[in-house]
Structure formats: C-alpha cells, structure tokens
Design a protein around this motif. Structure first.
Motif, PDB file in Angstrom:
ATOM      1  N   PHE A   1       0.819  -1.212   0.000  1.00 22.01           N
ATOM      2  CA  PHE A   1       0.000   0.000   0.000  1.00 22.01           C
ATOM      3  C   PHE A   1       0.852   1.261   0.000  1.00 22.01           C
ATOM      4  CE2 PHE A   1      -0.141   2.110   4.243  1.00 22.01           C
ATOM      5  CZ  PHE A   1       0.633   1.235   4.971  1.00 22.01           C
TER       6      PHE A   1
ATOM      7  N   HIS B   1       5.956   7.696  -4.838  1.00 20.83           N
ATOM      8  CA  HIS B   1       5.074   6.737  -4.163  1.00 20.83           C
ATOM      9  C   HIS B   1       4.821   5.512  -5.048  1.00 20.83           C
ATOM     10  CE1 HIS B   1       3.957   8.769  -0.434  1.00 20.83           C
ATOM     11  NE2 HIS B   1       3.963   9.911  -1.102  1.00 20.83           N
TER      12      HIS B   1
ATOM     13  N   ARG C   1       7.873   3.278  -5.100  1.00 18.11           N
ATOM     14  CA  ARG C   1       7.993   2.473  -3.875  1.00 18.11           C
ATOM     15  C   ARG C   1       6.957   1.349  -3.868  1.00 18.11           C
ATOM     16  NH1 ARG C   1       7.850   5.676   1.739  1.00 18.11           N
ATOM     17  NH2 ARG C   1       5.609   5.745   1.296  1.00 18.11           N
TER      18      ARG C   1
ATOM     19  N   ARG D   1      -5.245   6.646  -0.491  1.00 17.07           N
ATOM     20  CA  ARG D   1      -4.748   5.340  -0.046  1.00 17.07           C
ATOM     21  C   ARG D   1      -4.821   4.371  -1.213  1.00 17.07           C
ATOM     22  NH1 ARG D   1      -4.185   2.837   4.898  1.00 17.07           N
ATOM     23  NH2 ARG D   1      -3.369   4.878   5.398  1.00 17.07           N
TER      24      ARG D   1
ATOM     25  N   TYR E   1      -3.647  16.772  12.040  1.00 16.44           N
ATOM     26  CA  TYR E   1      -3.355  16.825  13.476  1.00 16.44           C
ATOM     27  C   TYR E   1      -3.693  18.225  13.979  1.00 16.44           C
ATOM     28  CZ  TYR E   1      -0.801  12.438  13.123  1.00 16.44           C
ATOM     29  OH  TYR E   1      -0.468  11.134  12.921  1.00 16.44           O
TER      30      TYR E   1
ATOM     31  N   LYS F   1       6.636  -1.572   2.169  1.00 19.90           N
ATOM     32  CA  LYS F   1       5.384  -1.013   2.682  1.00 19.90           C
ATOM     33  C   LYS F   1       4.263  -2.003   2.359  1.00 19.90           C
ATOM     34  CE  LYS F   1       3.298   3.530   3.170  1.00 19.90           C
ATOM     35  NZ  LYS F   1       3.254   3.581   4.623  1.00 19.90           N
TER      36      LYS F   1
ATOM     37  N   TYR G   1       1.087  -4.672   8.964  1.00 19.30           N
ATOM     38  CA  TYR G   1       1.488  -3.538   9.796  1.00 19.30           C
ATOM     39  C   TYR G   1       1.393  -3.814  11.295  1.00 19.30           C
ATOM     40  CZ  TYR G   1       3.380   0.528   7.523  1.00 19.30           C
ATOM     41  OH  TYR G   1       4.251   1.424   6.940  1.00 19.30           O
TER      42      TYR G   1
ATOM     43  N   THR H   1       5.987   4.811  14.467  1.00 17.92           N
ATOM     44  CA  THR H   1       5.058   3.810  13.924  1.00 17.92           C
ATOM     45  C   THR H   1       4.597   4.164  12.515  1.00 17.92           C
ATOM     46  OG1 THR H   1       3.046   4.836  14.790  1.00 17.92           O
ATOM     47  CG2 THR H   1       4.203   3.327  16.258  1.00 17.92           C
ATOM     48  N   GLY H   2       4.513   5.464  12.217  1.00 17.63           N
ATOM     49  CA  GLY H   2       4.109   5.881  10.875  1.00 17.63           C
ATOM     50  C   GLY H   2       4.868   7.102  10.406  1.00 17.63           C
TER      51      GLY H   2
ATOM     52  N   ASN I   1       9.168   8.857  10.047  1.00 18.92           N
ATOM     53  CA  ASN I   1      10.618   8.793  10.252  1.00 18.92           C
ATOM     54  C   ASN I   1      11.008   9.822  11.307  1.00 18.92           C
ATOM     55  OD1 ASN I   1      10.521   8.089   6.925  1.00 18.92           O
ATOM     56  ND2 ASN I   1      11.775   6.793   8.222  1.00 18.92           N
TER      57      ASN I   1
ATOM     58  N   ILE J   1       9.078   9.108   1.988  1.00 19.07           N
ATOM     59  CA  ILE J   1       9.138  10.076   0.893  1.00 19.07           C
ATOM     60  C   ILE J   1       9.218  11.491   1.453  1.00 19.07           C
ATOM     61  CG2 ILE J   1       7.684  10.999  -0.991  1.00 19.07           C
ATOM     62  CD1 ILE J   1       7.238   7.787  -1.435  1.00 19.07           C
TER      63      ILE J   1
ATOM     64  N   ARG K   1      10.726  12.035   4.312  1.00 16.19           N
ATOM     65  CA  ARG K   1      12.129  11.985   4.762  1.00 16.19           C
ATOM     66  C   ARG K   1      13.033  12.439   3.624  1.00 16.19           C
ATOM     67  NH1 ARG K   1      16.146   7.951   4.107  1.00 16.19           N
ATOM     68  NH2 ARG K   1      17.394   7.423   5.945  1.00 16.19           N
TER      69      ARG K   1
ATOM     70  N   GLY L   1       6.378  12.438   7.870  1.00 13.93           N
ATOM     71  CA  GLY L   1       5.530  11.431   7.239  1.00 13.93           C
ATOM     72  C   GLY L   1       4.467  12.120   6.408  1.00 13.93           C
ATOM     73  N   THR L   2       3.869  11.356   5.509  1.00 14.95           N
ATOM     74  CA  THR L   2       2.860  11.933   4.621  1.00 14.95           C
ATOM     75  C   THR L   2       1.700  12.534   5.404  1.00 14.95           C
ATOM     76  OG1 THR L   2       3.452  10.446   2.839  1.00 14.95           O
ATOM     77  CG2 THR L   2       1.232  11.367   2.766  1.00 14.95           C
ATOM     78  N   ALA L   3       1.240  11.819   6.431  1.00 14.92           N
ATOM     79  CA  ALA L   3       0.096  12.304   7.202  1.00 14.92           C
ATOM     80  C   ALA L   3       0.505  13.487   8.085  1.00 14.92           C
ATOM     81  CB  ALA L   3      -0.482  11.181   8.048  1.00 14.92           C
TER      82      ALA L   3
END
Ligand code: PXG
Length: 292
Positions: free
Chosen positions: A33, A49, A52, A90, A122, A151, A155, A186-187, A189, A211, A213, A247-249
């Motif tokens: 994923f 993406h 990867r 996703r 967030y 990836k 998980y 966990t999700g 770097n 990515i 990172r 991270g992406t999120a």
C-alpha cells in the motif's frame, strides 16, 4: 454524494466498495500500500510513491495488473470523480482472491483499490508546541525477516507499538531496531539536529525510506544544511538540539519531550521551523496536476 472508491477498474460508493473475504490481503496481510497526499489539485511526489509501491510489489512477487501510467490515470480520475482539491489517497494492492491456504499462486489476479478522502489533520497546537513521545518495548521488524523498507499490508509490528504508546497516553512511539538503535516511529521517520547538523538513521537499520524523509533531505541540501545518515541512540535523541518526525500524514512535526526528557528548550527549534516552511512551499508547487 457519497465518496467513490476505485476497485479493479470501477468506482463504487464508499458504503458499497468491497473485497472478498477470501482476499489474501485480508487473510494474510498479503499486499502492498501507499499513503499519498494531494495539495491544491497537485498530487505530491506521486512518482516516488508509485516507484515504492511497485518495488515493494516486485520484492513480494506481486504482479500489479496495471502499468504506472494506468495507475496514475486511475488515481487522477478518482480524485476528479470525488472533486477533492486536498486529499489523502490510499492505494492498496492485495494479492487478490484465493483459497484458505497461504499459496499466493491460488490468487489469480491482484485487487487494486484507490481510496481518496478528506485529510484528517493533526491539531495545530501539536505543530506549534511539539509532540511528547516515548520509546516502546516492541522493536521494529528485523530486516532479514520482514524488511521495514517494504510497505506491505503487514502492519502489526507498527500497530503493536502504537498500542503501547496510546496505552501510555502518547500519540506516537519511537521504535528501536533489534540492536537497540533508533529506527523510526510507527508511521513516521525521525530526525535530529545537533551542532547544526541534521541526522536520521539509515533505512537499512530498520526504517522505511519515507518520501517525506527524502523531501527533507533534499530541502536540507538546497539550504546548505549539513546532513548525515547515522546510527542514533536514545541518548543522541535526549541530547539533541531539535527532534522532529516526518511522514505523509504528519508532514513535519516537532518532538519536544522523549521518555520524559525535555529536548533542549522544550520548544520547536529554528531548523525544524525553517524546514517546515520550506516543505509547505514545496507542496504548493511540486506534483502531478489533476485540475486547472
Ligand atoms: N515509517 C513508516 C513505518 C510509515 O508507515 C513513514 C515512515 C513515513 O513515510 P512517508 O513516505 O509517508 O514519508 C510511514 C508512512 C498514518 C499512516 O495514518 C502512516 C503511514 C502509513 C499509513 C498510515 O499515520 N506511513
């Protein structure tokens, strides 16, 4: 209108998008994923993406039944169908429907799923004041067992760590590798700044080559900020001038307290803030455009 989800070449309303209970993605976590973001009608780092995704698939010998060009088109069309200018994407490719045995040869065709949805951000407060994080007991998978650079849909290693963090009242966890060196979160770097130099652990010690990172490493190079991939211990983190996660999120988020130790002043550092600004700038200009 309900959000439309792409499954194997067709779009279904979110509530009707389904896969078989015999799909090996469900039965065994057998699949790959990506989590991708779109900013203002630009898909950020889509090529990276997809590279990867296809590399992970190659390693697990999963044949994705469409080319990268076809995948790009499907992602673009899914975003257009849903009219999302800013989105979380996703991409999931499972081994497909098989029988109850492990043997992936029983799965005749991989299942391709593209979900696009609004991004859940967030709270602003965390970016302004920084996160408090902890190290958890569960160590990152051994590269020789299940390489963290893949990836995959497996998980549980990260989910175990996430549970340990949330049980302790924290949102994110630092995972060490089997040797006790810092691997990643966990999700996300992890990076530190010390004596003006940026550092992150090398991916071969047990991290995903994120990515975000990579984008940060490129920004650092453009800004003539010295950077090294090096072994990091918890001691290095505790005594860093700055620590942040990527991270992406989460994008870039400062970490200001680790295992009860306050990092430097306990406030997001200047380098982190500078990198955050440059990263946001990059997301505005870099990407695959899907709407004028
Ligand atoms: N490490 C791991 C283990 C990850 O899963 C990253 C680092 C950052 O990589 P990118 O390429 O995004 O910069 C990830 C990213 C979430 C979530 O909800 C995060 C990820 C995957 C799925 C969900 O935070 N991974």
């Amino acid at each position: 209108m309900e959000l439309q989800v792409y499954v194997d070449g067709k779009w279904y309303p979110k509530s009707e998008a389904k896969v078989s209970v015999f799909d090996h993605g469900l039965l065994y976590g057998d699949g790959v994923f990506e989590g991708i973001r779109a900013y203002n009608n630009l898909i950020f780092k889509l090529k990276e993406h997809l590279d990867r995704l296809y590399e992970t698939a190659h390693t697990i010998m999963l044949e994705i039944p469409m080319s990268k060009e076809e995948m790009t088109k499907a992602v673009v069309e899914t975003l257009q169908t849903n009219g999302l200018s800013n989105a979380y994407i996703r991409l999931v490719v499972t081994r497909g429907t098989g029988d109850l045995g492990l043997d992936p040869r029983k799965c005749k065709r991989a299942t391709v799923i593209i979900i696009t949805d609004k991004i859940v951000l967030y709270p602003d407060e965390l970016y302004k004041n920084g996160l408090e994080i902890i190290t958890v007991p569960t160590v990152r998978n051994l590269p020789e067992a299940l390489n963290p650079q893949l990836k995959t849909l497996n998980y549980l290693n990260n989910i175990m760590a996430k549970i340990e963090a949330t049980n302790a009242g924290y949102q994110e966890a630092i995972m060490l590798n089997f040797q006790g060196y810092v691997a990643e979160c966990t999700g996300d770097n992890i990076f530190l700044v010390k004596k003006g130099e940026l550092a992150t652990p090398p991916a071969y010690l047990g991290a995903l080559k994120g990515i975000t990172r990579n984008a940060i490493i490129e920004i650092a190079s453009a800004q003539k900020l010295s950077f090294k991939e090096r072994i990091l211990t918890r001691h290095d983190l505790f005594n860093a001038e700055e620590v942040f996660l990527t991270g992406t999120a989460a994008e870039i988020i400062p970490a200001v307290k680790i295992d009860g130790r306050v990092i430097a002043s306990g406030k997001p550092g200047q380098t982190t803030l500078r990198l955050m600004k440059a990263f946001h700038q990059l997301t505005k200009s870099d990407g695959v455009r899907y709407k004028a």
